[in-house]
Design an enzyme around this catalytic site. Structure first.
Site: not given
Ligand code: 5GP
Length: 175
Positions: A42-43, A98-99, A102, A130, A152, A159, A165
């Protein structure tokens, strides 16, 4: 709900500037072609809504939803597509929106799956990168903000337990 101590990290004006710059880069790379913008729910919903309104290209929009993985799981095989596209991407210019990237595990699964469907082109646009947290090798083609410290963050679509959000700024959750 437990109230969190929030601090503005990226104010809405900064986000707006970055979104406009991203839209400019994307326009430059694709015009006059059509693009299929795929939001990862949803992000990304607020970011996507702002980005497409700045993007002066012919475009269509679709969404996917991915399962999230627990902290203990590290295999990219554990990320699944919970809600798939309603549109075929074969032969299209696809931009995944993508939001946050990470560890990179989620976006890698999506990119690998979409590649099998033979789009004409496939790029990734992330509001937040990140990159120091990466566990798999993957980079976004368009990045709004690169974070070099691990907060975070919430707001602007992001969220904490489905809350915050709707905040217009991106905030860090403070201890
Ligand atoms: P990845 O698979 O790259 O580790 O995960 C990415 C997802 O983790 C993002 O799309 C998001 O939903 C969540 N995420 C990672 N860091 C944060 C953060 O600092 N805050 C929030 N709300 N979600 C995060």
């Amino acid at each position: 709900m437990e109230t969190k101590n929030l601090k503005i990290l990226y104010p809405k004006e900064t986000i707006q500037e970055r979104v406009t710059a991203l839209a400019g880069q994307i326009y430059h790379d694709y015009q006059p072609e059509e693009v299929l913008v795929v939001g990862v729910l949803k992000g990304s919903f607020v970011f996507l809504a702002d980005l497409v309104r700045e993007l002066k290209l012919p475009l269509i929009i679709d969404f996917v939803r991915l399962s999230s993985y627990g902290n203990s799981l590290t295999s990219s095989g554990t990320v699944k597509i919970l809600k798939d596209l309603e549109t075929s991407i074969t032969g299209k210019n696809v931009i995944i929106v993508e939001d946050i990237i990470d560890t990179g595990l989620s976006i890698k699964v999506l990119k690998d799956e979409f590649t099998k469907r033979q789009p004409r082109s496939l790029k990734i646009c992330a509001l937040i990168d990140k990159n120091f947290r990466r566990k798999v090798e993957i980079d976004a083609d368009y990045v709004g903000i690169t974070m070099d410290r691990d907060y975070f963050i919430v707001g602007y679509g992001l969220d904490w337990a489905e809350n915050y959000r709707q905040l217009p700024d991106i905030c860090s959750i403070e201890p």
